[in-house]
Scaffold this motif. Structure first.
Motif, PDB file in Angstrom:
ATOM      1  N   VAL A 211       0.645  -1.268   0.038  1.00 59.36           N
ATOM      2  CA  VAL A 211       0.159  -0.061  -0.081  1.00 59.36           C
ATOM      3  C   VAL A 211       0.901   1.247   0.090  1.00 59.36           C
ATOM      4  N   ARG A 212       2.173   0.915   0.104  1.00 57.49           N
ATOM      5  CA  ARG A 212       3.108   2.022   0.371  1.00 57.49           C
ATOM      6  C   ARG A 212       3.613   2.379  -1.127  1.00 57.49           C
ATOM      7  N   GLN A 213       4.112   3.713  -1.327  1.00 59.15           N
ATOM      8  CA  GLN A 213       4.666   3.889  -2.835  1.00 59.15           C
ATOM      9  C   GLN A 213       5.862   3.296  -3.064  1.00 59.15           C
ATOM     10  N   GLU A 214       6.762   3.190  -1.947  1.00 56.14           N
ATOM     11  CA  GLU A 214       8.112   2.714  -2.106  1.00 56.14           C
ATOM     12  C   GLU A 214       8.068   1.241  -2.398  1.00 56.14           C
ATOM     13  N   GLU A 215       6.977   0.528  -1.815  1.00 50.15           N
ATOM     14  CA  GLU A 215       7.052  -0.948  -1.967  1.00 50.15           C
ATOM     15  C   GLU A 215       6.423  -1.246  -3.408  1.00 50.15           C
ATOM     16  N   GLN A 216       5.637  -0.309  -3.850  1.00 49.78           N
ATOM     17  CA  GLN A 216       4.944  -0.400  -5.155  1.00 49.78           C
ATOM     18  C   GLN A 216       6.209  -0.136  -6.288  1.00 49.78           C
ATOM     19  N   GLN A 217       7.086   0.445  -5.876  1.00 49.16           N
ATOM     20  CA  GLN A 217       8.337   0.885  -6.922  1.00 49.16           C
ATOM     21  C   GLN A 217       9.224  -0.374  -6.830  1.00 49.16           C
ATOM     22  N   VAL A 218       9.263  -1.012  -5.676  1.00 47.86           N
ATOM     23  CA  VAL A 218      10.040  -2.219  -5.643  1.00 47.86           C
ATOM     24  C   VAL A 218       9.704  -3.359  -6.365  1.00 47.86           C
ATOM     25  N   LEU A 219       8.118  -3.433  -6.179  1.00 41.39           N
ATOM     26  CA  LEU A 219       7.445  -4.667  -6.809  1.00 41.39           C
ATOM     27  C   LEU A 219       7.663  -4.134  -8.457  1.00 41.39           C
ATOM     28  N   THR A 220       7.562  -2.904  -9.048  1.00 43.89           N
ATOM     29  CA  THR A 220       7.682  -2.852 -10.328  1.00 43.89           C
ATOM     30  C   THR A 220       9.230  -2.952 -10.622  1.00 43.89           C
ATOM     31  N   ASP A 221      10.061  -2.605 -10.125  1.00 45.65           N
ATOM     32  CA  ASP A 221      11.469  -3.032 -10.514  1.00 45.65           C
ATOM     33  C   ASP A 221      11.770  -4.528 -10.500  1.00 45.65           C
ATOM     34  N   TRP A 222      11.160  -5.425  -9.524  1.00 43.78           N
ATOM     35  CA  TRP A 222      11.260  -6.631  -9.869  1.00 43.78           C
ATOM     36  C   TRP A 222      10.431  -7.298 -11.029  1.00 43.78           C
ATOM     37  N   GLN A 223       9.464  -6.648 -11.256  1.00 44.29           N
ATOM     38  CA  GLN A 223       8.561  -7.262 -12.386  1.00 44.29           C
ATOM     39  C   GLN A 223       9.386  -6.955 -13.855  1.00 44.29           C
ATOM     40  N   HIS A 224      10.094  -5.653 -13.630  1.00 41.29           N
ATOM     41  CA  HIS A 224      10.991  -5.386 -14.986  1.00 41.29           C
ATOM     42  C   HIS A 224      12.326  -6.423 -14.837  1.00 41.29           C
ATOM     43  N   ALA A 225      12.844  -6.740 -13.711  1.00 41.01           N
ATOM     44  CA  ALA A 225      14.164  -7.413 -13.848  1.00 41.01           C
ATOM     45  C   ALA A 225      13.714  -9.010 -13.926  1.00 41.01           C
ATOM     46  N   PHE A 226      12.656  -9.355 -13.489  1.00 37.13           N
ATOM     47  CA  PHE A 226      12.412 -10.939 -13.904  1.00 37.13           C
ATOM     48  C   PHE A 226      11.229 -11.301 -14.836  1.00 37.13           C
ATOM     49  N   GLY A 227      10.602 -10.217 -15.257  1.00 38.62           N
ATOM     50  CA  GLY A 227       9.610 -10.527 -16.502  1.00 38.62           C
ATOM     51  C   GLY A 227       8.787 -11.584 -16.045  1.00 38.62           C
ATOM     52  N   GLU A 228       8.507 -12.560 -16.927  1.00 36.47           N
ATOM     53  CA  GLU A 228       7.458 -13.521 -17.003  1.00 36.47           C
ATOM     54  C   GLU A 228       7.935 -14.715 -15.765  1.00 36.47           C
ATOM     55  N   ARG A 229       8.962 -14.672 -15.237  1.00 36.30           N
ATOM     56  CA  ARG A 229       9.363 -15.497 -14.267  1.00 36.30           C
ATOM     57  C   ARG A 229       8.446 -15.087 -13.039  1.00 36.30           C
ATOM     58  N   LEU A 230       8.115 -14.060 -13.024  1.00 34.82           N
ATOM     59  CA  LEU A 230       7.269 -13.390 -11.688  1.00 34.82           C
ATOM     60  C   LEU A 230       5.916 -13.653 -11.850  1.00 34.82           C
ATOM     61  N   GLN A 231       5.114 -14.338 -11.316  1.00 28.76           N
ATOM     62  CA  GLN A 231       3.705 -14.777 -11.547  1.00 28.76           C
ATOM     63  C   GLN A 231       3.081 -14.375 -10.237  1.00 28.76           C
ATOM     64  N   MET A 232       2.272 -13.423 -10.366  1.00 22.93           N
ATOM     65  CA  MET A 232       1.397 -12.835  -9.482  1.00 22.93           C
ATOM     66  C   MET A 232       0.229 -13.597  -8.982  1.00 22.93           C
ATOM     67  N   LEU A 233      -0.121 -13.677  -7.677  1.00 26.43           N
ATOM     68  CA  LEU A 233      -1.287 -14.410  -6.953  1.00 26.43           C
ATOM     69  C   LEU A 233      -2.011 -13.228  -6.586  1.00 26.43           C
ATOM     70  N   PRO A 234      -3.246 -12.968  -7.193  1.00 23.03           N
ATOM     71  CA  PRO A 234      -4.125 -11.864  -6.635  1.00 23.03           C
ATOM     72  C   PRO A 234      -5.135 -12.446  -5.536  1.00 23.03           C
TER      73      PRO A 234
END
Length: 253
Positions: A211-234
């Motif tokens: 819910v914090r902006q900083e963690e959202q940026q961390v998640l975005t950075d991970w998604q860019h770094a790991f691409g399709e290897r990162l599979q979200m579970l909603p």
């Protein structure tokens, strides 16, 4: 040029009254929405607590969680996935605290083990007292790993104590709930860089406080770094829960 006369006092008063009524209605709708959201969140928390207590089967009163700690809905989601694994679970928690006994209870029920990492010596002592109180010493290894500056300037845990504690095990669940935001910008971003090689092929990763902006940026950075290897579970809103799939090279081993 003709100048329009000012509106009669009655029109000015009526306009002001309309504006005040609009403000009251807007505030009322907002209050009803917040009340409804609070009731919904409370219902989710109660359902999660009931599930945790029934599934863990503990008669002990484990410490309340929430706030900046992992909350009940996140803990329940993690427990549900651990149970579906059907095998001993090795859990690695970054940032110890009131949630640590809950993860220790999950690991114990699954016949596994918890490694909890903490940089602050006072927090280490407090968490150790909790583990002693609940008799979880045998299922949890508490690791003191001080923060050290990395190549990008961000401070993160000294990885050596973590690697030593994990040893030859593969991590089934990685909970990223530290370091705290006050330790520096994007404090949690290095976690996968350092720990991805320790993860089991179907490991679960939990990034709390999205819910914090900083963690959202961390998640975005991970998604860019790991691409399709990162599979979200909603599953929950408060945390991002995902699997980090192995590379093709790792899969073929």
């Amino acid at each position: 040029m003709a100048i329009s006369p000012p509106p009669p006092d009655g029109e000015t008063a009526e306009s002001g009254l309309d504006e005040r009524l609009d403000n009251v209605l807007t505030a009322s709708r907002s209050s009803r929405w917040h009340a409804s959201a609070t009731r919904w969140q409370a219902a989710r928390e109660v359902a999660a607590i009931n599930y945790l207590q029934a599934t863990l089967g503990t008669e002990r009163f484990l410490p309340p969680i929430g706030g900046w700690a992992i909350d009940y809905t996140v803990a329940a989601a993690i427990l549900d996935i651990i149970r579906r694994h059907g095998r001993p679970a090795y859990v690695l928690e970054l940032g110890s605290g009131s949630g640590t006994p809950w993860f220790a209870a999950m690991a114990a029920q699954a016949g596994g083990h918890l490694v909890s990492v903490e940089h602050d010596t006072d927090h280490v002592d407090r968490t150790q007292s909790l583990l002693d109180h609940y008799d979880f010493q045998g299922v949890c290894t508490l690791v003191h790993a001080p923060l050290i500056p990395g190549a990008d300037g961000a401070s993160w845990y000294d990885p050596d104590p973590i690697l030593s504690a994990v040893g030859h095990h593969k991590v089934d669940v990685l909970v990223v709930d530290g370091p705290p935001a006050r330790s520096g910008p994007n404090a949690r971003r290095p976690a996968l860089q350092h720990l991805a090689p320790l993860l089991a092929p179907d490991a679960l990763v939990v990034l709390d406080d999205v819910v914090r902006q900083e963690e959202q940026q961390v998640l975005t950075d991970w998604q860019h770094a790991f691409g399709e290897r990162l599979q979200m579970l909603p599953i929950v809103d408060r945390a991002s829960i995902f699997r980090l799939l192995p590379t093709d090279k790792e899969s073929s081993r």
